[in-house]
Design an enzyme around this catalytic site. Structure first.
Site, PDB file in Angstrom:
ATOM      1  N   HIS A  18     -52.657 -10.889 -22.605  1.00 12.06           N
ATOM      2  CA  HIS A  18     -52.334 -11.711 -23.785  1.00 12.06           C
ATOM      3  C   HIS A  18     -53.582 -12.502 -24.178  1.00 12.06           C
ATOM      4  O   HIS A  18     -54.105 -13.257 -23.348  1.00 12.06           O
ATOM      5  CB  HIS A  18     -51.213 -12.700 -23.462  1.00 12.06           C
ATOM      6  CG  HIS A  18     -49.959 -12.030 -22.986  1.00 12.06           C
ATOM      7  ND1 HIS A  18     -48.864 -11.844 -23.805  1.00 12.06           N
ATOM      8  CD2 HIS A  18     -49.620 -11.496 -21.784  1.00 12.06           C
ATOM      9  CE1 HIS A  18     -47.907 -11.235 -23.117  1.00 12.06           C
ATOM     10  NE2 HIS A  18     -48.341 -11.007 -21.888  1.00 12.06           N
ATOM     11  N   GLU A 201     -39.434  -7.902 -15.727  1.00 15.05           N
ATOM     12  CA  GLU A 201     -40.359  -8.844 -15.070  1.00 15.05           C
ATOM     13  C   GLU A 201     -39.546  -9.912 -14.332  1.00 15.05           C
ATOM     14  O   GLU A 201     -39.856 -10.271 -13.212  1.00 15.05           O
ATOM     15  CB  GLU A 201     -41.275  -9.508 -16.121  1.00 15.05           C
ATOM     16  CG  GLU A 201     -42.212 -10.571 -15.533  1.00 15.05           C
ATOM     17  CD  GLU A 201     -42.978 -11.367 -16.598  1.00 15.05           C
ATOM     18  OE1 GLU A 201     -42.566 -11.341 -17.779  1.00 15.05           O
ATOM     19  OE2 GLU A 201     -43.971 -12.017 -16.233  1.00 15.05           O
ATOM     20  N   ASP A 280     -52.638  -9.749 -17.286  1.00 15.36           N
ATOM     21  CA  ASP A 280     -51.629 -10.556 -17.989  1.00 15.36           C
ATOM     22  C   ASP A 280     -52.257 -11.789 -18.666  1.00 15.36           C
ATOM     23  O   ASP A 280     -52.528 -11.761 -19.858  1.00 15.36           O
ATOM     24  CB  ASP A 280     -50.503 -10.967 -17.025  1.00 15.36           C
ATOM     25  CG  ASP A 280     -49.154 -11.152 -17.716  1.00 15.36           C
ATOM     26  OD1 ASP A 280     -49.077 -10.940 -18.934  1.00 15.36           O
ATOM     27  OD2 ASP A 280     -48.172 -11.511 -17.035  1.00 15.36           O
ATOM     28  N   ASP A 281     -52.471 -12.864 -17.902  1.00 23.54           N
ATOM     29  CA  ASP A 281     -52.987 -14.127 -18.463  1.00 23.54           C
ATOM     30  C   ASP A 281     -54.107 -14.669 -17.559  1.00 23.54           C
ATOM     31  O   ASP A 281     -53.946 -15.721 -16.923  1.00 23.54           O
ATOM     32  CB  ASP A 281     -51.844 -15.157 -18.541  1.00 23.54           C
ATOM     33  CG  ASP A 281     -50.722 -14.682 -19.441  1.00 23.54           C
ATOM     34  OD1 ASP A 281     -50.928 -14.645 -20.666  1.00 23.54           O
ATOM     35  OD2 ASP A 281     -49.654 -14.332 -18.918  1.00 23.54           O
TER      36      ASP A 281
END
Ligand code: ADE
Ligand code: ZN
Length: 348
Positions: A18, A201, A280-281
């Protein structure tokens, strides 16, 4: 050679990342000052502490709110790619989730233009490439999802969203029925967008099956719960539907496992699933792509040869056309041959 370097040198594709979660803490502090926002703390070890997916999302939403104009989006995208290339990034399909910004009056065309501008600048500087996936924020509900898909479809028809190749969905998962978003995904597919969704998730395998059956998704983001359903595992393996997995995130953000040693990533691959590795982050979890590969390989006892397969499967799981996939694959194979350790059957 310090032990980490060879993992950074692995050529990599990243399909689950992201852009908002790649904004470094120092940039978060600068954007907060620029946009007149008071942070609870400027120390990431204080700010970035999560006990569940939903508690993470509260901080993620705060970071999202700091992206206020076209320049902020351009900066975020540019820095994101420049930060990732020293850790092996060659190609990324990157999420942005504009629901909060659109609700606050920002314009989708400006957001996409800013992101595209930042990406172009980073591509020229680094040689890495990046496409975009526009994510629906599940927390805003089905009607907002459809409206976003409509705006995106308009932009595509006007030739203003060439970098956006996919429609996805993220955010809070519990208690939300994926079927609410079927119209949005139908519309996205009808204008040529590729489709993916976060699923399994924070929930069980039913959410993965429902997303596959009612949204027409071609990839699954996370999909951790899949091994709980043997028939679903067999189906997803046979159809080579990629699962874009983020093991470190699943420990720190979803708090789904206590440690990486318990993560099912290797078991997913041993079950024949096309499971890829992603961050992801990363800026919100003290992570980078090299660290993701290194920590997962060591925690799960994956030999170097298995890790090479993970990198090559990343190419297969992209939405590039067949010619581009062939050329990335050939490039990855050449680079991997150059860095292969003498005993590729060992864990490095
Ligand atoms: N948005 C950013 N990171 C996310 C995650 N891990 N799950 C759902 N939504 C997200
Ligand atoms: Zn995600």
């Amino acid at each position: 050679m310090p032990s980490g370097d060879v993992y950074d040198a692995i050529p990599k594709v990243e399909l689950h990342c992201h852009v908002e979660g790649t904004v470094q803490p120092s940039t978060v502090v600068e954007l907060a000052r620029k946009n007149g926002r008071q942070l609870r703390s400027e120390d990431p070890t204080e700010l970035y502490r999560y006990s569940s997916l939903n508690s993470f999302l509260e901080i993620f939403w705060l970071v999202q709110e700091l992206l206020n104009d076209r320049d902020d989006w351009a900066r975020a995208a540019y820095e994101s790619i420049v930060d990732a290339t020293p850790h092996g990034l060659r190609y990324r399909e990157m999420f942005f989730t504009p629901a909060r910004h659109l609700a606050a009056g920002q314009n989708l065309a400006e957001i996409v233009a800013g992101l595209s501008e930042g990406i172009e600048r980073a591509e020229m500087e680094t040689g890495a490439r990046c496409a975009l996936i526009c994510d629906i924020d599940r927390a805003y509900g089905g009607a907002a999802g459809l409206e976003l898909a409509e705006r995106l479809a308009d932009l595509r028809r006007a030739g203003l969203a060439e970098r956006v190749i996919g429609l996805g969905m993220d955010s809070t998962e519990r208690g939300i029925d994926p079927r609410e978003f079927a119209d949005a995904f139908r519309l996205g597919g009808s204008v040529g967008l590729r489709l993916t969704s976060h699923a399994g998730e924070d929930t069980g395998p039913d959410n993965i099956a429902t997303a596959l059956d009612t949204l027409g998704i071609e990839r699954i983001d996370h999909g951790l719960a899949i091994l709980e359903d043997e028939a679903l595992t067999r189906r997803v393996a046979e159809e080579r539907i990629p699962l874009n997995v983020c093991p470190n995130s699943n420990i720190v953000i979803a708090n789904r496992y206590e440690s990486l040693e318990q993560h099912p990533f290797r078991r997913m691959r041993q079950a024949g699933l096309l499971a890829t590795l992603n961050t992801d982050d990363p800026a919100m979890t003290d992570l980078d792509l090299g660290k993701e590969y290194r920590t997962v390989a060591r925690a799960l006892g994956m030999a170097w040869s298995e890790i090479e397969e993970v990198a090559l499967d990343g190419v297969e799981a992209t939405w590039l056309d067949e010619g581009e996939k062939r050329s990335f694959r050939a490039q990855f194979e050449r680079e991997l041959a150059e860095i292969r350790p003498p005993d590729a059957t060992a864990v490095v």
